[in-house]
Design a protein around this motif. Structure first.
Motif, mmCIF file in Angstrom:
data_model
loop_
_atom_site.group_PDB
_atom_site.id
_atom_site.type_symbol
_atom_site.label_atom_id
_atom_site.label_comp_id
_atom_site.label_asym_id
_atom_site.label_seq_id
_atom_site.Cartn_x
_atom_site.Cartn_y
_atom_site.Cartn_z
ATOM 1 N N VAL A 130 4.874 -5.939 -7.750
ATOM 2 C CA VAL A 130 5.735 -6.735 -6.700
ATOM 3 C C VAL A 130 6.011 -8.102 -7.026
ATOM 4 C CG1 VAL A 130 5.521 -7.244 -4.087
ATOM 5 C CG2 VAL A 130 5.066 -4.997 -4.829
ATOM 6 N N HIS A 131 4.603 -8.618 -7.500
ATOM 7 C CA HIS A 131 4.805 -10.187 -7.613
ATOM 8 C C HIS A 131 5.707 -10.746 -8.810
ATOM 9 C CE1 HIS A 131 2.179 -11.744 -4.283
ATOM 10 N NE2 HIS A 131 1.413 -10.514 -4.862
ATOM 11 N N LEU A 132 5.652 -9.646 -9.857
ATOM 12 C CA LEU A 132 6.778 -9.667 -10.843
ATOM 13 C C LEU A 132 8.193 -9.870 -10.488
ATOM 14 C CD1 LEU A 132 4.914 -7.424 -13.547
ATOM 15 C CD2 LEU A 132 5.485 -10.091 -13.709
ATOM 16 N N LEU A 133 8.400 -8.984 -9.541
ATOM 17 C CA LEU A 133 9.647 -8.781 -8.988
ATOM 18 C C LEU A 133 10.175 -10.053 -7.992
ATOM 19 C CD1 LEU A 133 9.713 -4.858 -7.749
ATOM 20 C CD2 LEU A 133 11.118 -5.821 -9.647
ATOM 21 N N HIS A 134 8.995 -10.389 -7.412
ATOM 22 C CA HIS A 134 9.396 -11.385 -6.208
ATOM 23 C C HIS A 134 9.470 -12.669 -7.091
ATOM 24 C CE1 HIS A 134 7.654 -14.887 -3.720
ATOM 25 N NE2 HIS A 134 8.402 -14.333 -2.950
ATOM 26 N N ASP A 135 8.811 -13.044 -8.385
ATOM 27 C CA ASP A 135 9.008 -13.969 -9.138
ATOM 28 C C ASP A 135 10.533 -14.025 -9.856
ATOM 29 O OD1 ASP A 135 6.678 -14.830 -8.671
ATOM 30 O OD2 ASP A 135 5.579 -14.069 -10.881
ATOM 31 N N GLN A 136 10.969 -13.002 -9.949
ATOM 32 C CA GLN A 136 12.415 -12.810 -10.228
ATOM 33 C C GLN A 136 13.551 -12.931 -9.109
ATOM 34 O OE1 GLN A 136 12.851 -9.437 -13.364
ATOM 35 N NE2 GLN A 136 11.092 -9.145 -12.633
ATOM 36 N N GLY A 137 13.013 -13.060 -8.048
ATOM 37 C CA GLY A 137 13.967 -12.966 -6.586
ATOM 38 C C GLY A 137 14.300 -11.653 -6.306
ATOM 39 N N ARG A 184 3.365 6.101 -2.958
ATOM 40 C CA ARG A 184 4.668 6.489 -3.242
ATOM 41 C C ARG A 184 4.783 6.666 -4.866
ATOM 42 N NH1 ARG A 184 9.593 4.627 0.827
ATOM 43 N NH2 ARG A 184 8.376 5.257 2.540
ATOM 44 N N GLU A 185 4.376 5.574 -5.717
ATOM 45 C CA GLU A 185 4.385 5.706 -7.234
ATOM 46 C C GLU A 185 3.231 6.320 -7.691
ATOM 47 O OE1 GLU A 185 6.718 4.383 -9.455
ATOM 48 O OE2 GLU A 185 7.706 5.097 -7.729
ATOM 49 N N GLN A 186 2.355 6.497 -6.799
ATOM 50 C CA GLN A 186 0.874 7.018 -7.251
ATOM 51 C C GLN A 186 0.352 6.198 -8.184
ATOM 52 O OE1 GLN A 186 2.104 11.053 -8.441
ATOM 53 N NE2 GLN A 186 1.760 11.939 -6.427
ATOM 54 N N VAL A 187 0.096 4.838 -8.013
ATOM 55 C CA VAL A 187 -0.566 3.743 -8.937
ATOM 56 C C VAL A 187 -1.479 3.308 -8.072
ATOM 57 C CG1 VAL A 187 1.188 3.574 -10.292
ATOM 58 C CG2 VAL A 187 1.198 1.859 -8.428
ATOM 59 N N ARG A 188 -2.543 2.373 -8.498
ATOM 60 C CA ARG A 188 -3.523 1.526 -7.772
ATOM 61 C C ARG A 188 -2.745 0.585 -6.959
ATOM 62 N NH1 ARG A 188 -7.078 -0.082 -12.183
ATOM 63 N NH2 ARG A 188 -7.658 -1.639 -10.609
ATOM 64 N N HIS A 189 -3.395 0.127 -5.858
ATOM 65 C CA HIS A 189 -2.770 -0.961 -5.085
ATOM 66 C C HIS A 189 -2.699 -2.139 -5.857
ATOM 67 C CE1 HIS A 189 -2.984 -4.334 -2.075
ATOM 68 N NE2 HIS A 189 -2.261 -3.375 -1.150
ATOM 69 N N GLN A 190 -3.728 -2.520 -6.833
ATOM 70 C CA GLN A 190 -3.607 -3.809 -7.676
ATOM 71 C C GLN A 190 -2.670 -3.771 -8.638
ATOM 72 O OE1 GLN A 190 -6.346 -1.773 -6.979
ATOM 73 N NE2 GLN A 190 -8.169 -2.896 -6.546
ATOM 74 N N MET A 205 0.439 -2.149 -8.078
ATOM 75 C CA MET A 205 1.677 -2.287 -7.496
ATOM 76 C C MET A 205 1.818 -3.828 -7.087
ATOM 77 S SD MET A 205 4.451 -1.290 -6.347
ATOM 78 C CE MET A 205 4.080 0.474 -6.717
ATOM 79 N N THR A 206 0.500 -4.529 -6.697
ATOM 80 C CA THR A 206 0.734 -5.868 -6.323
ATOM 81 C C THR A 206 1.277 -6.798 -7.347
ATOM 82 O OG1 THR A 206 -1.284 -5.466 -4.793
ATOM 83 C CG2 THR A 206 -0.771 -7.864 -5.527
ATOM 84 N N ARG A 207 0.724 -6.510 -8.677
ATOM 85 C CA ARG A 207 1.092 -6.971 -9.828
ATOM 86 C C ARG A 207 2.861 -6.655 -10.175
ATOM 87 N NH1 ARG A 207 -2.975 -6.153 -12.512
ATOM 88 N NH2 ARG A 207 -2.369 -3.937 -13.179
ATOM 89 N N ALA A 237 0.782 -1.394 0.021
ATOM 90 C CA ALA A 237 -0.128 0.034 0.151
ATOM 91 C C ALA A 237 0.845 1.221 -0.038
ATOM 92 C CB ALA A 237 -0.891 0.126 1.142
ATOM 93 N N GLU A 238 1.982 1.211 0.720
ATOM 94 C CA GLU A 238 2.754 2.493 0.741
ATOM 95 C C GLU A 238 3.396 2.584 -0.383
ATOM 96 O OE1 GLU A 238 4.943 5.714 2.048
ATOM 97 O OE2 GLU A 238 2.808 4.884 2.681
ATOM 98 N N LEU A 239 4.101 1.546 -1.231
ATOM 99 C CA LEU A 239 4.607 1.528 -2.382
ATOM 100 C C LEU A 239 3.952 2.270 -3.438
ATOM 101 C CD1 LEU A 239 6.591 -1.859 -2.546
ATOM 102 C CD2 LEU A 239 7.419 0.610 -2.486
ATOM 103 N N ALA A 240 2.348 1.734 -3.450
ATOM 104 C CA ALA A 240 1.443 2.318 -4.235
ATOM 105 C C ALA A 240 1.248 3.753 -4.143
ATOM 106 C CB ALA A 240 0.194 1.489 -4.131
#
Length: 135
Positions: free
Chosen positions: A61-68, A49-55, A57-59, A44-47
């Protein structure tokens, strides 16, 4: 006002040209940059700061997580939230992206500018640091 507009356009154009060779999507790099500077924060905080919707940012973050590149863990006090933390792999990827971009800029400075222009460019970071746009 004309100088301000010319500066705004020139900086915008420069940033777009500098990012043209990026290997990482801008949104992902921005998230890693925030995490590198601020430490672990919620999605929520990242969203915010980046002024994007929570959904969105969730997407991301999960892409970044999948890449490690990030680790996810439950929030300490609110188990409904997820906290995102940059991993060593993410920090290395971000550093590599920054080095890649800086190398491209350094090459352009060396090959496209004469010594007088390089002297002007040496002062630009200091001058830009002094500019504080008034809203």
């Amino acid at each position: 006002m004309e100088l301000a507009e010319a500066l705004r356009v020139a900086i915008g154009d420069f940033v777009r040209r500098a990012r043209a060779g990026d290997r990482m999507p801008a949104g992902q790099a921005a998230v890693l940059g925030h995490l590198d500077r601020a430490g672990a924060v919620s999605i929520a905080e990242l969203a915010r700061r980046e002024q994007v919707r929570h959904q969105s940012m969730t997407r991301t973050v999960h892409l970044l997580h999948d890449q490690g590149f990030v680790a996810l863990k439950p929030h300490e006090t609110d188990r409904r939230q997820v906290v995102v933390e940059i991993s060593d792999e993410g920090r290395a990827a971000l550093a590599g992206e920054r080095r890649h971009r800086a190398a491209g800029i350094a090459e352009a400075i060396q090959h496209d500018l004469d010594e007088g222009e390089r002297e002007v460019v040496r002062r630009i970071p200091e001058i830009l640091a002094k500019l504080q746009p008034r809203q």
